[in-house]
Design an enzyme around this catalytic site. Structure first.
Site, short mmCIF file in Angstrom:
data_model
loop_
_atom_site.label_atom_id
_atom_site.label_comp_id
_atom_site.label_asym_id
_atom_site.label_seq_id
_atom_site.Cartn_x
_atom_site.Cartn_y
_atom_site.Cartn_z
CG ASP A 21 -2.09 0.91 1.11
OD1 ASP A 21 -2.34 1.41 0.00
OD2 ASP A 21 -2.76 1.16 2.13
CG HIS A 38 -0.27 2.05 -9.22
ND1 HIS A 38 -0.50 1.70 -7.91
CD2 HIS A 38 -1.36 2.77 -9.61
CE1 HIS A 38 -1.68 2.20 -7.53
NE2 HIS A 38 -2.21 2.86 -8.54
CG LEU A 132 8.78 -17.30 -3.22
CD1 LEU A 132 8.56 -17.38 -1.71
CD2 LEU A 132 9.23 -15.89 -3.62
C1 IPE Z 1 -5.60 -2.65 0.03
O1 IPE Z 1 -5.22 -1.33 -0.20
C2 IPE Z 1 -5.62 -3.43 -1.25
C3 IPE Z 1 -4.34 -3.67 -1.89
C4 IPE Z 1 -3.17 -3.31 -1.46
C5 IPE Z 1 -4.42 -4.42 -3.12
P1 IPE Z 1 -6.29 -0.16 -0.39
O2 IPE Z 1 -5.50 1.07 -0.56
O3 IPE Z 1 -7.24 -0.50 -1.49
O4 IPE Z 1 -7.07 -0.18 0.99
P2 IPE Z 1 -7.87 0.96 1.75
O5 IPE Z 1 -8.85 1.51 0.79
O6 IPE Z 1 -6.87 1.99 2.17
O7 IPE Z 1 -8.48 0.28 2.93
C1 IPE Z 2 -1.59 0.22 -3.32
O1 IPE Z 2 -1.38 1.59 -3.37
C2 IPE Z 2 -1.86 -0.37 -4.68
C3 IPE Z 2 -3.23 -0.82 -4.90
C4 IPE Z 2 -4.18 -0.83 -4.02
C5 IPE Z 2 -3.57 -1.26 -6.25
P1 IPE Z 2 -2.59 2.63 -3.39
O2 IPE Z 2 -2.97 2.91 -4.79
O3 IPE Z 2 -3.70 2.16 -2.51
O4 IPE Z 2 -1.90 3.90 -2.74
P2 IPE Z 2 -2.51 4.92 -1.70
O5 IPE Z 2 -3.06 4.13 -0.56
O6 IPE Z 2 -3.57 5.69 -2.42
O7 IPE Z 2 -1.36 5.78 -1.29
MG MG Z 3 -4.10 2.41 -0.54
#
Ligand code: IPE
Ligand code: IPE
Ligand code: MG
Length: 252
Positions: A21, A38, A132
């Protein structure tokens, strides 16, 4: 002593799961679009896959796209899917060379055809690999998985394959998409958020949770080692009392 050497090789988790995240916030801090975050997260994936492989971890699950992530803007979803397709295509050779097997959990049929095609190909190419086991969570969520399992169990009851009296937690587990691996001993979530966000709800029952403020695109092997060292300092009790012999006892 460097961090890697501090890891006790005898007490490694068999399965580590990561909620990757913070890509969006990483990009925002740099004043660039979310997709750039990303894209930079791919190097972090390489780092943890390599680190886990080198240590001899058996299973590494990476939560890459949740059921709820379909609610993001179309442009971000499209960008993520394109990135997924190209990353799988570009990395398969290296995975194969490193004896890594690629697996997927989630509602794969929701994914665009191009992603499904690349995934199927990569899973086939790496299917014989015994190192792995790298599991990607794609269009996955814990509630989705449990709901699907219950649905399948109901169908099996209806067809006479399953006796409702035979249902116990082991049987339910055998219906989950994760039935081929043990529950994770360690869950890592990056970016400072302290929540599960619908990830592996059943499997995390006794998992050790590790939260780090590091944003995913900044995550490197050393961060992964730190999480394992922290895990190894913990005492897992599973509801029981500590059975380790005490260094001293109370005199009476
Ligand atoms: C959780 O992250 C899902 C993934 C990392 C794939 P999100 O960014 O979607 O979660 P919330 O919305 O902060 O809970
Ligand atoms: C995690 O990073 C990747 C996915 C959930 C696909 P985010 O896109 O949720 O990044 P933040 O949480 O907005 O910083
Ligand atoms: Mg996120």
């Amino acid at each position: 002593m460097n961090l890697k050497e501090q890891i006790n090789r005898e007490g490694l988790p068999r399965h580590i799961a990561i909620i990757m995240d913070g890509n969006g916030r990483w990009a925002k801090k740099k004043g660039v679009e979310r997709l750039f975050g990303h894209r930079n997260g791919v190097e972090s994936v390489r780092q943890v896959v390599e680190a886990a492989g080198e240590l001899g971890i058996e299973y590494l699950t990476l939560y890459a796209f949740s059921t709820e992530n379909w609610r993001r803007p179309r442009s971000e979803i499209d960008g993520l899917m394109t990135l997924l397709t190209s990353t799988i295509a570009n990395e398969t050779r290296k995975l194969n060379k490193n004896n890594v097997r690629l697996l997927v959990i989630g509602n794969v049929t929701d994914l665009p055809n191009s992603v499904q095609k690349n995934l199927t190909q990569a899973m086939k190419t790496t299917s014989e690999n015994t190192g792995l086991q790298l599991v990607l969570g794609l269009s996955y969520s814990g509630r989705w998985e449990i709901t699907e399992s219950v649905k399948q169990m109901c169908k099996d009851v209806r067809s006479g394959k399953l006796d409702p009296d035979g249902v116990d937690s082991c049987l339910l587990e055998s219906y989950l998409t994760t039935s081929f691996m043990p529950d994770p001993e360690l869950l890592i979530r990056t970016s400072g958020e302290r929540r599960i966000s619908n990830f592996m709800l059943w499997q995390l029952a006794y998992t050790e949770l590790y939260f780090t403020p590091v944003l995913w695109p900044d995550y490197r092997k050393e961060h992964f080692y730190e999480a394992i060292i922290d895990y190894q300092r913990r005492e897992r009790r599973f509801g029981k009392v500590d059975e380790k012999p005490r260094a001293f006892t109370v005199n009476n």
